[in-house]
Design an enzyme around this catalytic site. Structure first.
Site, mmCIF file in Angstrom:
data_model
loop_
_atom_site.group_PDB
_atom_site.id
_atom_site.type_symbol
_atom_site.label_atom_id
_atom_site.label_comp_id
_atom_site.label_asym_id
_atom_site.label_seq_id
_atom_site.Cartn_x
_atom_site.Cartn_y
_atom_site.Cartn_z
ATOM 1 N N SER A 129 34.576 42.671 35.678
ATOM 2 C CA SER A 129 35.872 42.961 35.303
ATOM 3 C C SER A 129 36.059 42.674 33.781
ATOM 4 C CB SER A 129 36.920 42.234 36.391
ATOM 5 O OG SER A 129 36.607 42.730 37.514
ATOM 6 N N HIS B 54 40.164 51.514 42.650
ATOM 7 C CA HIS B 54 38.947 52.287 43.033
ATOM 8 C C HIS B 54 39.651 53.548 43.954
ATOM 9 C CE1 HIS B 54 36.608 49.372 41.405
ATOM 10 N NE2 HIS B 54 36.501 48.532 42.571
ATOM 11 N N ALA C 102 42.740 43.910 37.769
ATOM 12 C CA ALA C 102 43.736 44.011 38.414
ATOM 13 C C ALA C 102 44.487 42.965 38.725
ATOM 14 C CB ALA C 102 43.348 44.730 39.797
#
Length: 267
Positions: free
Chosen positions: A57, A152, A109
């Protein structure tokens, strides 16, 4: 032959990019030892220094920059591809007093949710818990959780599963920063040295070129690794998350990374 420990997820964008490399579809100067895991697990492995090259990430970058270098290719970045905040009810509004389930502490996220919350609920403190990305979606569908952030493949099936869209966190990021959404990136250990890192980038780009050159985007390898083995969903996923920035993040991508680093440090 030098052995390198590579970590990627089983998501279609990762398996699309890296299939030729990990399956030996072209001669490599490295022996690749591959770990497949969800992105939060990969983040944690890199935080512990357990991988030489990994897709992680972007939100974890500030915490690993002493040991890892951001590569210019192999990541997931773009427009209109951000995490979505959902309710388990089709008609609902965000409730700051309710707990929100996020797909991992160090994920982009989670960072984008905090960014949105701070901008829209400045006087409040978010109630947050964490789970694997597939568990977030399952908890919403079974109504065990009222609010959660989805990433996703599951972002393509929410209407079918009767969830309620509360906000598009990626769209909010774009409007606030005027930069692409920096979801994932590939990093390599500084200790590998410049020459090895350059060769790794060349092999990632070659793997990506071979993937785009195929008559069909979806291969058996990608299908078997995917959470949703539906070719139409997998192709949507690939086209959304494998972008021009995957080949080269460029100046726009670097700008997005700078914003991400600033937000991560602030959190």
């Amino acid at each position: 032959m030098q052995k390198l420990r590579l970590g990627i997820s089983t998501c279609p964008n990762d398996t699309f990019i890296y299939e030729a490399l990990v399956c030996g579809l072209f001669p490599s100067q490295f022996e690749w030892e591959v770990t497949f895991a969800d992105v939060q697990t990969l983040n944690e492995k890199v935080l512990r220094g357990e991988l030489d090259v990994a897709k992680v990430s972007c939100g974890v970058l500030p915490f690993i920059q002493e040991n890892y270098q951001l590569l210019s290719c192999g990541g997931a970045m773009g427009y209109g591809c951000g995490p979505l905040l959902f309710s388990s009810e089709e008609s609902a509004t965000f409730d700051a007093s309710q707990e929100t389930l996020l797909p991992g502490k160090n994920t982009t996220a989670a960072l984008l949710f905090r960014f949105w919350f701070q901008k829209t609920q400045p006087q409040k403190t978010p109630r947050i818990s964490y789970a694997f990305f597939n568990e977030v979606y399952d908890a919403l569908c079974t109504k065990k959780q009222k609010q959660g952030v989805v990433i996703h493949e599951k972002r393509f099936t929410w209407k079918r599963d009767h969830l309620g869209l509360l906000t598009d966190l990626g769209e909010f990021w774009e409007n606030e920063t005027h930069s692409p959404i920096p979801l994932g990136c590939t990093v390599a250990k500084h200790s590998l040295g410049k020459s090895t890192i350059q060769s790794v980038e060349e092999e990632i780009r070659r793997s990506l070129d071979l993937a785009w050159a195929r008559p069909q985007l979806v291969s058996d390898f990608i299908r078997k690794k995917a959470q949703i083995p539906d070719d139409s969903v997998i192709e949507q996923h690939i086209r959304m998350f494998v972008t021009e920035f995957t080949c080269n993040i460029g100046e726009e991508g670097k700008k997005a990374i700078r914003f991400t680093m600033e937000c991560s440090i602030g959190n």
